[in-house]
Design a protein around this motif. Structure first.
Motif, PDB file in Angstrom:
ATOM      1  N   THR A 208       0.886  -1.160   0.000  1.00 16.76           N
ATOM      2  CA  THR A 208       0.000   0.000   0.000  1.00 16.76           C
ATOM      3  C   THR A 208       0.928   1.214   0.000  1.00 16.76           C
ATOM      4  O   THR A 208       2.139   1.066  -0.049  1.00 16.76           O
ATOM      5  CB  THR A 208      -0.884   0.067   1.261  1.00 16.76           C
ATOM      6  OG1 THR A 208      -0.068   0.498   2.355  1.00 16.76           O
ATOM      7  CG2 THR A 208      -1.499  -1.272   1.593  1.00 16.76           C
ATOM      8  N   ALA A 209       0.360   2.399   0.067  1.00 11.23           N
ATOM      9  CA  ALA A 209       1.200   3.597   0.061  1.00 11.23           C
ATOM     10  C   ALA A 209       1.574   4.016   1.482  1.00 11.23           C
ATOM     11  O   ALA A 209       2.134   5.085   1.690  1.00 11.23           O
ATOM     12  CB  ALA A 209       0.486   4.733  -0.653  1.00 11.23           C
ATOM     13  N   PHE A 210       1.258   3.146   2.465  1.00  8.18           N
ATOM     14  CA  PHE A 210       1.474   3.583   3.848  1.00  8.18           C
ATOM     15  C   PHE A 210       2.940   3.894   4.131  1.00  8.18           C
ATOM     16  O   PHE A 210       3.258   4.889   4.785  1.00  8.18           O
ATOM     17  CB  PHE A 210       0.960   2.519   4.825  1.00  8.18           C
ATOM     18  CG  PHE A 210       0.899   3.017   6.241  1.00  8.18           C
ATOM     19  CD1 PHE A 210      -0.072   3.927   6.618  1.00  8.18           C
ATOM     20  CD2 PHE A 210       1.826   2.594   7.181  1.00  8.18           C
ATOM     21  CE1 PHE A 210      -0.119   4.407   7.913  1.00  8.18           C
ATOM     22  CE2 PHE A 210       1.776   3.075   8.473  1.00  8.18           C
ATOM     23  CZ  PHE A 210       0.804   3.976   8.841  1.00  8.18           C
ATOM     24  N   PHE A 213       3.869   7.225   2.914  1.00  5.94           N
ATOM     25  CA  PHE A 213       3.314   8.267   3.772  1.00  5.94           C
ATOM     26  C   PHE A 213       4.158   8.438   5.036  1.00  5.94           C
ATOM     27  O   PHE A 213       4.427   9.552   5.475  1.00  5.94           O
ATOM     28  CB  PHE A 213       1.860   7.931   4.155  1.00  5.94           C
ATOM     29  CG  PHE A 213       0.863   8.236   3.073  1.00  5.94           C
ATOM     30  CD1 PHE A 213       1.272   8.438   1.771  1.00  5.94           C
ATOM     31  CD2 PHE A 213      -0.494   8.331   3.368  1.00  5.94           C
ATOM     32  CE1 PHE A 213       0.368   8.717   0.767  1.00  5.94           C
ATOM     33  CE2 PHE A 213      -1.415   8.621   2.372  1.00  5.94           C
ATOM     34  CZ  PHE A 213      -0.985   8.803   1.074  1.00  5.94           C
ATOM     35  N   GLU A 215       7.314   7.729   5.450  1.00  5.68           N
ATOM     36  CA  GLU A 215       8.582   8.382   5.090  1.00  5.68           C
ATOM     37  C   GLU A 215       8.371   9.862   4.843  1.00  5.68           C
ATOM     38  O   GLU A 215       9.135  10.706   5.314  1.00  5.68           O
ATOM     39  CB  GLU A 215       9.172   7.716   3.843  1.00  5.68           C
ATOM     40  CG  GLU A 215       9.684   6.315   4.123  1.00  5.68           C
ATOM     41  CD  GLU A 215      10.151   5.575   2.877  1.00  5.68           C
ATOM     42  OE1 GLU A 215      10.881   4.594   3.027  1.00  5.68           O
ATOM     43  OE2 GLU A 215       9.783   5.976   1.758  1.00  5.68           O
ATOM     44  N   SER A 216       7.305  10.169   4.131  1.00  5.58           N
ATOM     45  CA  SER A 216       7.022  11.555   3.792  1.00  5.58           C
ATOM     46  C   SER A 216       6.809  12.400   5.055  1.00  5.58           C
ATOM     47  O   SER A 216       7.384  13.479   5.194  1.00  5.58           O
ATOM     48  CB  SER A 216       5.788  11.596   2.897  1.00  5.58           C
ATOM     49  OG  SER A 216       5.408  12.899   2.629  1.00  5.58           O
ATOM     50  N   ILE A 219      10.079  12.861   6.903  1.00  4.13           N
ATOM     51  CA  ILE A 219      11.038  13.778   6.277  1.00  4.13           C
ATOM     52  C   ILE A 219      10.561  15.210   6.431  1.00  4.13           C
ATOM     53  O   ILE A 219      11.331  16.100   6.777  1.00  4.13           O
ATOM     54  CB  ILE A 219      11.225  13.435   4.784  1.00  4.13           C
ATOM     55  CG1 ILE A 219      11.876  12.067   4.640  1.00  4.13           C
ATOM     56  CG2 ILE A 219      12.080  14.495   4.093  1.00  4.13           C
ATOM     57  CD1 ILE A 219      11.791  11.494   3.234  1.00  4.13           C
ATOM     58  N   SER A 224       4.104  17.414   3.954  1.00  3.15           N
ATOM     59  CA  SER A 224       3.214  16.271   3.787  1.00  3.15           C
ATOM     60  C   SER A 224       1.769  16.675   4.029  1.00  3.15           C
ATOM     61  O   SER A 224       0.864  16.255   3.312  1.00  3.15           O
ATOM     62  CB  SER A 224       3.581  15.159   4.767  1.00  3.15           C
ATOM     63  OG  SER A 224       4.913  14.788   4.608  1.00  3.15           O
ATOM     64  N   ARG A 225       1.568  17.515   5.048  1.00  4.24           N
ATOM     65  CA  ARG A 225       0.225  17.981   5.349  1.00  4.24           C
ATOM     66  C   ARG A 225      -0.325  18.777   4.167  1.00  4.24           C
ATOM     67  O   ARG A 225      -1.464  18.596   3.736  1.00  4.24           O
ATOM     68  CB  ARG A 225       0.256  18.862   6.601  1.00  4.24           C
ATOM     69  CG  ARG A 225      -1.120  19.223   7.134  1.00  4.24           C
ATOM     70  CD  ARG A 225      -1.001  19.937   8.469  1.00  4.24           C
ATOM     71  NE  ARG A 225      -1.330  21.357   8.346  1.00  4.24           N
ATOM     72  CZ  ARG A 225      -2.556  21.851   8.528  1.00  4.24           C
ATOM     73  NH1 ARG A 225      -3.545  21.069   8.854  1.00  4.24           N
ATOM     74  NH2 ARG A 225      -2.781  23.128   8.404  1.00  4.24           N
ATOM     75  N   ILE A 229      -1.668  14.733   3.107  1.00  2.00           N
ATOM     76  CA  ILE A 229      -1.552  13.563   3.975  1.00  2.00           C
ATOM     77  C   ILE A 229      -2.014  13.953   5.380  1.00  2.00           C
ATOM     78  O   ILE A 229      -1.616  14.989   5.911  1.00  2.00           O
ATOM     79  CB  ILE A 229      -0.095  13.065   4.025  1.00  2.00           C
ATOM     80  CG1 ILE A 229       0.324  12.564   2.655  1.00  2.00           C
ATOM     81  CG2 ILE A 229       0.066  11.961   5.070  1.00  2.00           C
ATOM     82  CD1 ILE A 229       1.780  12.188   2.560  1.00  2.00           C
ATOM     83  N   ASP A 230      -2.860  13.110   5.958  1.00  2.00           N
ATOM     84  CA  ASP A 230      -3.304  13.362   7.320  1.00  2.00           C
ATOM     85  C   ASP A 230      -2.223  12.830   8.261  1.00  2.00           C
ATOM     86  O   ASP A 230      -2.237  11.674   8.677  1.00  2.00           O
ATOM     87  CB  ASP A 230      -4.638  12.660   7.557  1.00  2.00           C
ATOM     88  CG  ASP A 230      -5.250  13.058   8.893  1.00  2.00           C
ATOM     89  OD1 ASP A 230      -4.507  13.584   9.743  1.00  2.00           O
ATOM     90  OD2 ASP A 230      -6.461  12.841   9.079  1.00  2.00           O
TER      91      ASP A 230
ATOM     92  N   ILE B 347       9.511  16.987  -0.420  1.00  2.37           N
ATOM     93  CA  ILE B 347       9.894  15.977   0.558  1.00  2.37           C
ATOM     94  C   ILE B 347      11.289  15.551   0.111  1.00  2.37           C
ATOM     95  O   ILE B 347      11.452  14.658  -0.723  1.00  2.37           O
ATOM     96  CB  ILE B 347       8.935  14.766   0.536  1.00  2.37           C
ATOM     97  CG1 ILE B 347       7.481  15.208   0.513  1.00  2.37           C
ATOM     98  CG2 ILE B 347       9.215  13.821   1.697  1.00  2.37           C
ATOM     99  CD1 ILE B 347       6.924  15.702   1.792  1.00  2.37           C
ATOM    100  N   LEU B 350      12.703  11.973  -0.752  1.00  2.00           N
ATOM    101  CA  LEU B 350      11.946  11.097  -1.641  1.00  2.00           C
ATOM    102  C   LEU B 350      12.299  11.419  -3.096  1.00  2.00           C
ATOM    103  O   LEU B 350      12.766  12.508  -3.404  1.00  2.00           O
ATOM    104  CB  LEU B 350      10.438  11.249  -1.417  1.00  2.00           C
ATOM    105  CG  LEU B 350       9.875  10.796  -0.079  1.00  2.00           C
ATOM    106  CD1 LEU B 350       8.355  10.791  -0.113  1.00  2.00           C
ATOM    107  CD2 LEU B 350      10.370   9.422   0.322  1.00  2.00           C
ATOM    108  N   ALA B 362      -2.386  10.791  -1.734  1.00  2.00           N
ATOM    109  CA  ALA B 362      -3.003  11.235  -0.479  1.00  2.00           C
ATOM    110  C   ALA B 362      -4.508  11.391  -0.652  1.00  2.00           C
ATOM    111  O   ALA B 362      -5.279  11.097   0.257  1.00  2.00           O
ATOM    112  CB  ALA B 362      -2.371  12.551  -0.022  1.00  2.00           C
ATOM    113  N   PHE B 366      -4.150   5.713   1.517  1.00  2.00           N
ATOM    114  CA  PHE B 366      -3.032   4.806   1.319  1.00  2.00           C
ATOM    115  C   PHE B 366      -3.447   3.379   0.998  1.00  2.00           C
ATOM    116  O   PHE B 366      -2.657   2.579   0.516  1.00  2.00           O
ATOM    117  CB  PHE B 366      -2.068   4.833   2.512  1.00  2.00           C
ATOM    118  CG  PHE B 366      -2.638   4.362   3.815  1.00  2.00           C
ATOM    119  CD1 PHE B 366      -2.761   3.008   4.082  1.00  2.00           C
ATOM    120  CD2 PHE B 366      -3.031   5.269   4.789  1.00  2.00           C
ATOM    121  CE1 PHE B 366      -3.293   2.579   5.282  1.00  2.00           C
ATOM    122  CE2 PHE B 366      -3.540   4.845   5.987  1.00  2.00           C
ATOM    123  CZ  PHE B 366      -3.682   3.493   6.230  1.00  2.00           C
ATOM    124  N   PRO B 369      -3.274   2.095  -3.381  1.00  2.00           N
ATOM    125  CA  PRO B 369      -1.996   2.579  -3.894  1.00  2.00           C
ATOM    126  C   PRO B 369      -2.004   2.762  -5.411  1.00  2.00           C
ATOM    127  O   PRO B 369      -2.692   2.034  -6.126  1.00  2.00           O
ATOM    128  CB  PRO B 369      -1.012   1.476  -3.500  1.00  2.00           C
ATOM    129  CG  PRO B 369      -1.849   0.254  -3.356  1.00  2.00           C
ATOM    130  CD  PRO B 369      -3.180   0.720  -2.864  1.00  2.00           C
TER     131      PRO B 369
END
Lengths: 355, 507
Positions: A208-210, A213, A215-216, A219, A224-225, A229-230, B347, B350, B362, B366, B369
């Motif tokens: 999944t993309a978790f 997220f 990592e984002s 960093i 990210s917000r 991204i929550d 970021i 990345l 986003a 997630f 994907p």
């Protein structure tokens, strides 16, 4: 240069490479000292494989499982000091459901709450809640992770004491014994559980993309917000996962001893887990993480402990010796050393190409 | 000559990696004058001050203080030479008393012990000189920001300073407090102290300054007496006529019957921006002009849910919406490229691919994907379309140049196919070619029926691209003008003079 080439200089730059080198070096020393170190034998009586290597992986299960969660926590730029205490909490709750105090109750299972599933599910659930509490303090309250998780690190063991009224329960309930002492496909059950956890974690964070997220957010939380991204949700999920994994680890631990031990269960696990993550190449400042590296890191730690036992190092010196080897491993992985070797190999390559 | 100036900085040059932060800048200060240092962000004001206070070191040039050449090597060094600085953020210890703060590090001693009586007596004297009748033995935090600001000035002055540097001291003060500060400044001036004053508030410059020096892009524009230059000329000099490159860009045509894409009525946050109303049509490019700190960014942040509005209403395609966080705005197909690319945009660790896919991912959540293949297609598409200079999509975005980073961020939002794209200073700090490229992309999006809000400090850009221009001044929207047929001069007039000038334009 369109195709990816097997490039020694790139590989020597990676931290996992050095972790593997360190592990192999330690194993090599073991092998020289004891030629039968790698020997694995099958015992038909118990249906299990025996050997030092099996033992190392078996005994590293608790730390490996926790360290997988810790990897995500550290990738977020945090730390979770409460994992050891949660191990104790999980054990206490499980035993609360199964206590069989030989002196008081006569029949086995007399005091076992049915169904048995509760003895497993309730500890998992409680530890997830405790992990969410950590995540809430950090994500919503903006409290520094080291402080926020200190709360449960200190009071978790107290909670474990309260659950069992300060007593140490034992149990003989055999389904529970399977978790820590059973076997499947000739392998000890903790290894099987660890492999399952690794697979599930890998699928969850990388399929999944978790993972991206995490990592984002680790960093650059602000960016990210703004990218939608929550971050708070991500933080709470990560700490909840770590809580869950601590509980699994706690169940394995208490199943091994068929008892709960609020004082010693999971003692210093947080330090070993953090160490495993760092040896595995994940930066304490957050960002890119590696689950594979963490697994290797955890195995290295256990290998060192085994090493110390096998070579009759006096018990007073055990900790110092462990620290010494870890220091060597971490120096090997440090940026200057890696860059030095990477340059060396790059030079060698150049010479070969030139010739 | 040595008597005329208390401070002379000649031909100062400072080189940062990749940029010349200051290029042969001259600055001089007379005793007993208030000298304003002006310029937009990044013009080199703070670099010049940091050079004077020993934070940054000059690569060439000379600094002469009181007839002697000096080379301050650290802030403490500068203080010892008589150069005191009061920064925008108060850097005192709130938990110490007022008196302790004033004398921290140089307490008068008596028999090897701190002489508290003396400290408190002298602190009280000092504060009374500033018309402040306060209890100096109470901790600093009990007092207002204005008082704290005064305390830090008192401390700066008591260090026997010859030069006092005030870096945006008024940004957190109200009118009365500013007046009080100006009174104190006038007294210090009368005593022969040279004061360097930095602010974004143009009116205050005219109230208090004797002379001013303007910087732009690290170079000196000139030094002027206060009465020889008007506000309009001043703003023109600060913003600067832009590069000679001629862009063959034309603003997009908007169908007069086009539906409204985004409307905001009377939105505001107390203490930030109040009562802003805009209405953005489909396919329209709306420019936001105004000086930095005029409320442009704050307005954009409200429209994107970075900060939740306290008053007013936002409508997206005639539907009332409420944005509590950026995620809500993104779900409504709004996109936002923030002003501070490093802090709020990229970021860094990345890859380009991950950065481009991030916002779309986003929005999806997630658990859904974007497959690696889709990500590769997406990034390849935008690397080509936007001309991002990179060997491949797997390079870390942090390793790209500013202009290319900006394009990646733009790609991130274009990938979400937004109805409304808000760009806050997208062209700042990037080279001319990339600037033109980004403007071209904005206009193309408008042609495709997307709406764009474009915030920029560079007026010619705004005028060239915008259908309508909203002008902000002192955290309020003061005017709205048509992009067609409007001139830089008109906008500068409105920025400098406020709404009264706006009426003339619209008349």
């Amino acid at each position: 240069m369109s195709k990816k080439k097997f490039n020694l200089s790139d590989i020597t730059k990676s931290k996992i490479f050095w972790a593997v080198v360190a592990e192999l070096l330690i194993l090599l020393v073991c092998l020289i000292k004891r030629p039968d170190f790698f020997k694995i034998s099958y015992q038909p009586a118990t249906g299990m494989l025996y050997g030092s290597l099996i033992d190392i992986i078996n005994r590293s299960a608790e730390i490996t499982i926790i360290a997988l969660g810790m990897t995500l926590v550290i990738a977020l730029g945090g730390t979770d000091l409460s994992v050891g205490a949660l191990v104790a909490v999980a054990g206490a709750i499980a035993l609360k459901f199964m206590r069989w105090d030989v002196l008081v109750y006569n029949t086995p299972g007399d005091y076992t709450v049915k169904p048995f599933a509760l003895a497993i599910l309730v500890p998992l659930f409680v530890c997830v809640l405790m992990g969410m509490f950590n995540g809430f303090l950090i994500g919503v309250g903006n409290i520094q992770p080291i402080i926020a998780t200190l709360v449960l690190m200190v009071c978790g063991r107290g909670v474990a004491q309260i659950v069992t009224n300060g007593k140490q329960f034992t149990t003989q309930y055999s389904p529970f014994r399977v978790i820590g002492q059973g076997h499947f496909l000739a392998l000890p059950m903790p290894i099987i559980i660890t492999i399952l956890v690794i697979i599930i974690m890998y699928i969850f964070v990388r399929k999944t993309a978790f993972g991206t997220f995490v990592e984002s957010v680790g960093i650059n939380r602000s960016a990210s917000r703004l990218a939608g991204i929550d971050a708070t949700k991500v933080i709470i999920i990560v700490y909840a996962i770590t809580g869950l994994l601590s509980a699994i680890s706690g169940l394995i631990y208490s199943s091994r001893i068929m008892s709960n031990d609020s004082n010693n269960a999971g003692l210093n696990y947080e330090m070993d887990a953090i160490l495993a993550v760092v040896i595995g190449g994940t930066n304490m400042n957050g960002g890119k993480f590696s689950l594979a590296g963490t697994v290797i890191g955890s195995i290295i730690i256990r290998t060192i402990v085994t090493f110390v036992y096998y070579f009759g190092i006096v018990s007073e010196a055990t900790m110092a010796f462990k620290a010494l080897i870890i220091a060597v491993v971490i120096v090997l992985q440090s940026e200057p050393v890696r860059n030095y070797f990477s340059k060396k190999f790059a030079k060698n390559n150049a010479v070969v190409k030139g010739a | 000559m040595a008597n005329e100036y208390i401070l002379e900085m000649k031909q100062i040059e400072i080189q940062f990696p990749g940029v010349k932060a200051l290029d042969k800048v001259d600055f001089n200060l007379k005793p007993g004058e208030v000298h304003s240092l002006l310029g937009e962000n990044g013009a080199g004001k703070s670099t010049l001050i940091k050079c004077l206070t020993g934070v940054n070191h000059k690569d060439a040039g000379t600094i002469i203080l009181d007839g002697k050449e000096i080379t301050p090597t650290s802030p403490q060094d500068a203080i010892d030479m008589g150069i005191s600085t009061v920064f925008q953020e108060i850097n005192l210890c709130p938990n110490l008393t007022v008196a302790e703060n004033i004398f921290a590090g140089r307490q008068p001693m008596k028999h090897g012990q701190v002489n508290w009586k003396e400290i408190n007596r002298r602190a009280e004297e000092l504060m009374q000189r500033f018309h402040m009748d306060i209890d100096v033995t109470r901790p600093l935090y009990v007092y207002s920001t204005a008082v704290q600001q005064m305390v830090s000035i008192a401390r700066a002055v008591d260090i026997q300073a010859k030069i006092l540097i005030l870096d945006e001291p008024t940004s957190s003060l109200d009118d009365n407090e500013v007046k009080l500060l100006f009174d104190v400044m006038r007294e210090l001036k009368a005593e022969g102290m040279g004061i360097i004053f930095i602010t974004h508030f143009l009116d205050q410059i005219y109230q208090i300054s004797d002379r001013m020096t303007i910087l732009r892009n690290g170079s000196l524009v000139g030094s002027y007496n206060i009465d020889e230059i008007s506000k309009v000329e001043l703003v023109t000099l600060m913003v600067g006529k832009d590069m000679n490159t001629i862009f063959n860009l034309k603003r997009a045509d908007v169908n007069p019957d086009a539906p409204y894409m985004l409307t905001a009525s009377h939105i505001g946050i107390k203490g930030s921006v109040e009562d802003v109303s805009i209405s953005l049509k489909k396919g329209e490019l709306m420019g936001f002009a105004g000086l930095l700190g005029s409320g442009r960014t704050e307005t954009a942040e409200m429209l994107f849910g970075v900060k939740a509005t306290e008053t007013g209403e936002i409508k997206k395609s005639d539907q009332s919406v409420s944005f509590r966080q950026p995620h809500d705005a993104i779900a409504n197909k709004i996109a936002f490229c923030p002003e501070d690319r490093k802090r709020d945009g990229i970021i860094g660790d990345l890859t380009i691919r991950e950065n481009i896919a991030l916002a779309l991912q986003a929005r999806r959540g997630f658990m859904h994907p974007i497959s690696r293949k889709e990500q590769d297609e997406l990034s390849d598409k935008y690397i080509k379309a936007l001309g991002i200079a990179t060997p491949d999509a797997e390079k870390k975005i942090g390793e790209l140049s500013g202009g290319n980073q900006q394009k990646v961020i733009l790609a991130r939002w274009m990938a979400t196919d937004p109805d409304v794209l808000i760009l806050d200073e997208p062209t700042r700090g990037i080279d001319v070619g990339a600037k033109a490229e980004i403007q071209r992309l904005m206009l193309e999006m408008c042609k495709d029926g997307q709406s764009v809000i474009f915030i920029s400090s560079e007026l010619d850009e705004i005028i060239r691209c915008s259908n309508r221009i909203e002008i902000m001044r002192d955290r309020k929207k003061v005017a709205e003008v048509n992009g067609e047929g409007c001139t830089q001069q008109q906008i500068l007039n409105i920025i400098a003079e406020g709404a009264s000038a706006a009426e003339e334009v619209n008349a």
